[in-house]
Design an enzyme around this catalytic site. Structure first.
Site, mmCIF file in Angstrom:
data_model
loop_
_atom_site.group_PDB
_atom_site.id
_atom_site.type_symbol
_atom_site.label_atom_id
_atom_site.label_comp_id
_atom_site.label_asym_id
_atom_site.label_seq_id
_atom_site.Cartn_x
_atom_site.Cartn_y
_atom_site.Cartn_z
ATOM 1 N N ARG A 23 -30.391 -0.489 -0.564
ATOM 2 C CA ARG A 23 -31.761 -0.482 -1.082
ATOM 3 C C ARG A 23 -32.731 -0.521 0.095
ATOM 4 N NH1 ARG A 23 -36.312 -2.001 -3.591
ATOM 5 N NH2 ARG A 23 -37.182 -4.036 -3.113
ATOM 6 N N MET A 36 -37.914 -7.396 -6.206
ATOM 7 C CA MET A 36 -37.578 -7.416 -7.629
ATOM 8 C C MET A 36 -36.259 -6.732 -8.011
ATOM 9 S SD MET A 36 -41.432 -6.886 -9.190
ATOM 10 C CE MET A 36 -41.095 -7.841 -10.676
ATOM 11 N N GLU A 37 -35.400 -6.424 -7.069
ATOM 12 C CA GLU A 37 -34.204 -5.629 -7.397
ATOM 13 C C GLU A 37 -32.876 -6.131 -6.828
ATOM 14 O OE1 GLU A 37 -37.007 -4.166 -6.028
ATOM 15 O OE2 GLU A 37 -37.813 -3.317 -7.876
ATOM 16 N N ASP A 84 -46.774 -7.026 2.115
ATOM 17 C CA ASP A 84 -47.882 -7.958 1.917
ATOM 18 C C ASP A 84 -47.370 -9.373 2.177
ATOM 19 O OD1 ASP A 84 -46.643 -6.947 -0.775
ATOM 20 O OD2 ASP A 84 -47.230 -9.015 -1.166
HETATM 21 N N1 HPA Z 1 -43.698 -9.578 -5.403
HETATM 22 C C1 HPA Z 1 -42.703 -8.847 -5.881
HETATM 23 N N2 HPA Z 1 -42.321 -7.706 -5.357
HETATM 24 C C2 HPA Z 1 -42.982 -7.250 -4.282
HETATM 25 C C3 HPA Z 1 -44.028 -7.961 -3.732
HETATM 26 C C4 HPA Z 1 -44.396 -9.192 -4.316
HETATM 27 O O1 HPA Z 1 -45.328 -9.874 -3.873
HETATM 28 N N3 HPA Z 1 -44.485 -7.247 -2.659
HETATM 29 C C5 HPA Z 1 -43.731 -6.143 -2.584
HETATM 30 N N4 HPA Z 1 -42.805 -6.142 -3.561
#
Ligand code: HPA
Length: 236
Positions: free
Chosen positions: A91, A184-185, A208
């Site tokens: 991934r 999230m994966e 971020d």
């Molecule tokens: N949360 C979940 N998934 C993400 C985030 C986040 O702040 N930034 C990039 N993928």
């Protein structure tokens, strides 16, 4: 194999290489195929989830999107491992930093994937499962990054969350346990790999920071994505 094509992938037997790179975004998969692979052919386009197989430095490699979130990654990685007999899924995604030392554009190698998801309940284990990366893929990724020399990175736990817009503040609790970043994966990918006896690794670029509120510009995202893709392609 009798299970292919699957409900979500129209590729034929042998259309995929043994290693599949999985960004979340289908357009990113297209970009990787067009930019980094030679002789890339489209092998899937169900639901606009572009899958390509081509060559990188003479090595046959595929790239196909996972979509966002554990259910989507759960479906695609399951079908690739179990029905298309893929050996390795890497991934390549983004994550939000929750660690003060992890700046935007840095790379995270997810040695483990904690989760708030119930995905693992299906295995009916008498305890909790620890979803981990393939040691071989992780070791190769570290070697490639060290050789590249100029990339800030950390190896450790990510948190694969089911919730992007949460009503609850959970970051501090994960920080206390030393988790590096939220995405999230990966937990679904690692659990599917374990169950299928296959190999998986997540390489994330920090897009971020939940610590400083910093976000990447489109341009910064592009160059740091390039680094991550080179790492993934080198170990493919
Ligand atoms: N949360 C979940 N998934 C993400 C985030 C986040 O702040 N930034 C990039 N993928």
């Amino acid at each position: 194999m009798s299970n292919i094509p699957t409900p979500h992938i129209a590729a034929k037997e042998g259309d995929f290489a043994k290693t599949v790179l999985m960004p979340g975004d289908p357009l990113r998969a297209k970009f990787i195929a067009e930019t980094f692979l030679t002789d890339a052919v489209l092998v899937n386009n169900v639901r606009g989830v572009n899958g390509y197989t081509g060559y990188y430095n003479g090595k046959r490699v595929s790239v196909m999107a996972s979509g966002m979130g554990i259910p989507s990654m759960g479906i695609y990685s399951y079908e690739l491992f179990n029905f298309y007999d893929i050996d390795n899924i890497i991934r390549i995604g983004t994550a939000g930093s929750i660690h003060p030392d992890l700046k935007i554009r840095n790379v995270v190698l997810a040695m483990g994937a904690c989760t708030d998801s119930n995905y693992g309940a299906q295995y009916e284990l008498p305890g909790t499962f620890a979803p981990i990366a393939s040691f071989e893929l992780l070791r190769k990724a570290v070697k490639v990054i060290e050789e590249m020399g100029n990339i800030g990175y950390k190896v450790g736990n990510v948190v694969s969350s089911d919730v992007f817009y949460s009503d609850r503040q959970t970051t501090a609790a994960w920080q206390k346990m030393g988790a590096l970043a939220i995405e999230m994966e990966s937990a679904a990918l690692y659990m599917n790999a374990a169950r299928a006896g296959k190999n998986a690794l997540t390489i994330c670029t920090i897009s971020d920071s939940l610590v400083t509120g910093e976000v990447t510009t489109a341009e910064e995202r592009q160059t740091s994505f390039d680094d991550m893709m080179k790492i993934a392609l080198e170990i493919a």
